[in-house]
Design a protein around this motif. Structure first.
Motif, PDB file in Angstrom:
ATOM      1  N   TYR A  60       1.074  -0.975  -0.421  1.00  0.00           N
ATOM      2  CA  TYR A  60      -0.005  -0.035   0.192  1.00  0.00           C
ATOM      3  C   TYR A  60       0.284   1.263  -0.306  1.00  0.00           C
ATOM      4  O   TYR A  60       0.265   2.152  -0.566  1.00  0.00           O
ATOM      5  CB  TYR A  60      -0.821  -0.157   1.726  1.00  0.00           C
ATOM      6  CG  TYR A  60      -2.000   1.146   1.111  1.00  0.00           C
ATOM      7  CD1 TYR A  60      -2.641   1.561   0.237  1.00  0.00           C
ATOM      8  CD2 TYR A  60      -2.142   1.383   2.433  1.00  0.00           C
ATOM      9  CE1 TYR A  60      -3.473   3.084   0.139  1.00  0.00           C
ATOM     10  CE2 TYR A  60      -2.914   3.046   2.621  1.00  0.00           C
ATOM     11  CZ  TYR A  60      -3.628   3.184   1.347  1.00  0.00           C
ATOM     12  OH  TYR A  60      -4.215   4.466   1.002  1.00  0.00           O
ATOM     13  N   ASN A  63       2.762   1.088  -3.508  1.00  0.00           N
ATOM     14  CA  ASN A  63       2.002   2.597  -4.312  1.00  0.00           C
ATOM     15  C   ASN A  63       1.267   3.785  -4.151  1.00  0.00           C
ATOM     16  O   ASN A  63       1.098   3.832  -5.333  1.00  0.00           O
ATOM     17  CB  ASN A  63       0.637   1.546  -4.495  1.00  0.00           C
ATOM     18  CG  ASN A  63       0.559  -0.487  -5.020  1.00  0.00           C
ATOM     19  OD1 ASN A  63       1.927  -0.674  -5.915  1.00  0.00           O
ATOM     20  ND2 ASN A  63      -0.233  -0.774  -4.645  1.00  0.00           N
ATOM     21  N   THR A  64       1.582   3.750  -3.575  1.00  0.00           N
ATOM     22  CA  THR A  64       1.115   5.287  -2.983  1.00  0.00           C
ATOM     23  C   THR A  64       1.877   5.946  -3.188  1.00  0.00           C
ATOM     24  O   THR A  64       1.523   7.363  -3.988  1.00  0.00           O
ATOM     25  CB  THR A  64       0.717   5.407  -1.700  1.00  0.00           C
ATOM     26  OG1 THR A  64      -0.383   4.684  -0.749  1.00  0.00           O
ATOM     27  CG2 THR A  64       0.697   6.926  -1.310  1.00  0.00           C
ATOM     28  N   THR A  67       2.471   6.573  -7.104  1.00  0.00           N
ATOM     29  CA  THR A  67       1.966   7.690  -7.448  1.00  0.00           C
ATOM     30  C   THR A  67       2.000   8.895  -7.381  1.00  0.00           C
ATOM     31  O   THR A  67       2.301   9.409  -7.881  1.00  0.00           O
ATOM     32  CB  THR A  67       0.189   7.367  -7.096  1.00  0.00           C
ATOM     33  OG1 THR A  67      -0.225   5.586  -7.331  1.00  0.00           O
ATOM     34  CG2 THR A  67      -0.511   8.359  -7.498  1.00  0.00           C
ATOM     35  N   LEU A  80       0.571  14.842   1.051  1.00  0.00           N
ATOM     36  CA  LEU A  80       0.314  14.116   0.849  1.00  0.00           C
ATOM     37  C   LEU A  80       0.049  13.624   2.621  1.00  0.00           C
ATOM     38  O   LEU A  80       0.957  14.145   2.981  1.00  0.00           O
ATOM     39  CB  LEU A  80       1.698  13.188   0.526  1.00  0.00           C
ATOM     40  CG  LEU A  80       1.312  11.909   1.104  1.00  0.00           C
ATOM     41  CD1 LEU A  80       0.725  10.815   0.072  1.00  0.00           C
ATOM     42  CD2 LEU A  80       2.970  11.225   0.929  1.00  0.00           C
ATOM     43  N   PHE A 146      -4.027   6.332   3.004  1.00  0.00           N
ATOM     44  CA  PHE A 146      -3.455   7.875   2.552  1.00  0.00           C
ATOM     45  C   PHE A 146      -3.990   9.263   1.517  1.00  0.00           C
ATOM     46  O   PHE A 146      -5.247   8.418   1.043  1.00  0.00           O
ATOM     47  CB  PHE A 146      -2.878   7.209   0.906  1.00  0.00           C
ATOM     48  CG  PHE A 146      -1.325   7.353   2.021  1.00  0.00           C
ATOM     49  CD1 PHE A 146      -0.400   7.285   3.449  1.00  0.00           C
ATOM     50  CD2 PHE A 146      -0.943   5.137   2.197  1.00  0.00           C
ATOM     51  CE1 PHE A 146       0.296   7.180   3.732  1.00  0.00           C
ATOM     52  CE2 PHE A 146      -0.012   4.898   2.663  1.00  0.00           C
ATOM     53  CZ  PHE A 146       1.022   5.473   3.348  1.00  0.00           C
ATOM     54  N   GLU A 147      -3.988  10.472   1.232  1.00  0.00           N
ATOM     55  CA  GLU A 147      -4.747  11.083   0.553  1.00  0.00           C
ATOM     56  C   GLU A 147      -3.945  11.296  -0.340  1.00  0.00           C
ATOM     57  O   GLU A 147      -2.977  11.711   0.276  1.00  0.00           O
ATOM     58  CB  GLU A 147      -5.519  11.942   1.426  1.00  0.00           C
ATOM     59  CG  GLU A 147      -7.095  11.552   2.040  1.00  0.00           C
ATOM     60  CD  GLU A 147      -7.764  12.768   3.366  1.00  0.00           C
ATOM     61  OE1 GLU A 147      -7.409  13.841   3.340  1.00  0.00           O
ATOM     62  OE2 GLU A 147      -8.555  11.999   3.879  1.00  0.00           O
ATOM     63  N   ILE A 148      -4.269  11.693  -1.372  1.00  0.00           N
ATOM     64  CA  ILE A 148      -2.519  12.678  -2.099  1.00  0.00           C
ATOM     65  C   ILE A 148      -3.534  13.851  -3.245  1.00  0.00           C
ATOM     66  O   ILE A 148      -4.710  13.371  -3.713  1.00  0.00           O
ATOM     67  CB  ILE A 148      -2.569  11.688  -3.223  1.00  0.00           C
ATOM     68  CG1 ILE A 148      -1.758  10.934  -2.990  1.00  0.00           C
ATOM     69  CG2 ILE A 148      -1.824  12.927  -4.460  1.00  0.00           C
ATOM     70  CD1 ILE A 148      -0.892   9.881  -3.724  1.00  0.00           C
ATOM     71  N   PHE A 167      -3.902   4.154  -7.916  1.00  0.00           N
ATOM     72  CA  PHE A 167      -4.687   4.440  -7.216  1.00  0.00           C
ATOM     73  C   PHE A 167      -5.436   5.299  -7.692  1.00  0.00           C
ATOM     74  O   PHE A 167      -6.428   5.464  -9.037  1.00  0.00           O
ATOM     75  CB  PHE A 167      -3.722   6.293  -6.293  1.00  0.00           C
ATOM     76  CG  PHE A 167      -3.652   6.548  -5.375  1.00  0.00           C
ATOM     77  CD1 PHE A 167      -3.198   5.460  -3.798  1.00  0.00           C
ATOM     78  CD2 PHE A 167      -4.756   7.462  -4.839  1.00  0.00           C
ATOM     79  CE1 PHE A 167      -3.015   5.872  -3.518  1.00  0.00           C
ATOM     80  CE2 PHE A 167      -4.537   7.654  -3.019  1.00  0.00           C
ATOM     81  CZ  PHE A 167      -3.730   7.189  -2.619  1.00  0.00           C
ATOM     82  N   TRP A 169      -8.928   7.353  -7.592  1.00  0.00           N
ATOM     83  CA  TRP A 169      -8.995   8.997  -7.833  1.00  0.00           C
ATOM     84  C   TRP A 169     -10.507   9.742  -7.916  1.00  0.00           C
ATOM     85  O   TRP A 169     -11.305   8.768  -8.520  1.00  0.00           O
ATOM     86  CB  TRP A 169      -9.143   9.700  -9.043  1.00  0.00           C
ATOM     87  CG  TRP A 169      -6.806   9.732  -9.019  1.00  0.00           C
ATOM     88  CD1 TRP A 169      -6.666   8.771  -9.784  1.00  0.00           C
ATOM     89  CD2 TRP A 169      -5.900  10.217  -8.371  1.00  0.00           C
ATOM     90  NE1 TRP A 169      -4.966   8.977  -9.700  1.00  0.00           N
ATOM     91  CE2 TRP A 169      -4.361   9.809  -8.665  1.00  0.00           C
ATOM     92  CE3 TRP A 169      -6.346  11.087  -7.273  1.00  0.00           C
ATOM     93  CZ2 TRP A 169      -3.581   9.975  -8.716  1.00  0.00           C
ATOM     94  CZ3 TRP A 169      -4.518  11.714  -6.745  1.00  0.00           C
ATOM     95  CH2 TRP A 169      -3.920  11.295  -7.419  1.00  0.00           C
TER      96      TRP A 169
END
Length: 206
Positions: A60, A63-64, A67, A80, A146-148, A167, A169
């Protein structure tokens, strides 16, 4: 002795991602969201740090960060955020990008590697000390996500290539104001400027 070196754009972004990776693992370790047995001590930037060995957790995070790496190359990233939550957010760890790369005519920049390492180490130490000394919520019943946050110009372009990203969106919901904001430190050494702070969403019942 101060160590300086010339870096290209991808190398600069790689250094930022390395810093973020260690920071996220340090937060998980210090918050005690998982048993200490899933962490191993390793070294980064000449500092001793902790890293998860749990495959799903690491996948996880990886992958974050992949991105984030792709978005940084287009200057799309604003923040982030690692969200610690139970049924709702209780604390958010924010990495806010003000500037991370300013090129020169040669396409390279000279980094003060010693300064970056020292600042990164100080940030990780501050995280560990502050989080390790606090027991203000039941971390054992919490998880993380997570939030981007991207810059507004990025959203349509991101949707066009959604299938290439790990991710998914979505438009973020409105986030309520935190009950408190605590600065951790800032990573600030040309060409980087990243603010790190926490937002507290717990309700004070006192």
């Amino acid at each position: 002795m101060t160590l300086s070196a010339s870096f290209g754009r991808d190398e600069c972004i790689g250094l930022v991602v390395d810093f973020l990776e260690v920071s996220l693992h340090q937060i998980l370790w210090a918050c005690k969201l998982y048993p200490s047995e899933i962490f191993r001590q390793t070294q980064k930037f000449n500092a001793l740090v902790y890293k998860s060995i749990h495959p799903e957790v690491n996948n996880y995070i990886d992958n974050t960060l992949n991105t984030v790496r792709n978005l940084l190359s287009n200057d799309f990233v604003e923040k982030l955020v690692m969200v610690i939550k139970n049924d709702k957010p209780v604390e958010r760890f924010v990495f806010s990008f003000h500037s991370y790369y300013k090129t020169t005519p040669s396409g390279k920049v000279t980094l003060n590697v010693t300064e970056i390492r020292q600042q990164a180490t100080a940030i990780w130490l501050t995280m560990s000390q502050r989080l390790g000394s606090e027991t203000h919520y039941d971390r054992g019943n919490c998880t993380f996500a997570f939030e981007i946050h991207t810059r507004s110009v990025a959203y349509n372009k991101i949707l066009e290539r959604q299938s290439t990203e790990d991710f998914q969106w979505i438009v973020a919901e409105k986030i309520k104001n935190p009950s408190g904001v605590v600065p951790i430190r800032k990573l600030e050494s040309q060409p980087f400027c990243i603010d790190i702070y926490t937002e507290d969403y717990r309700v004070d019942d006192s």
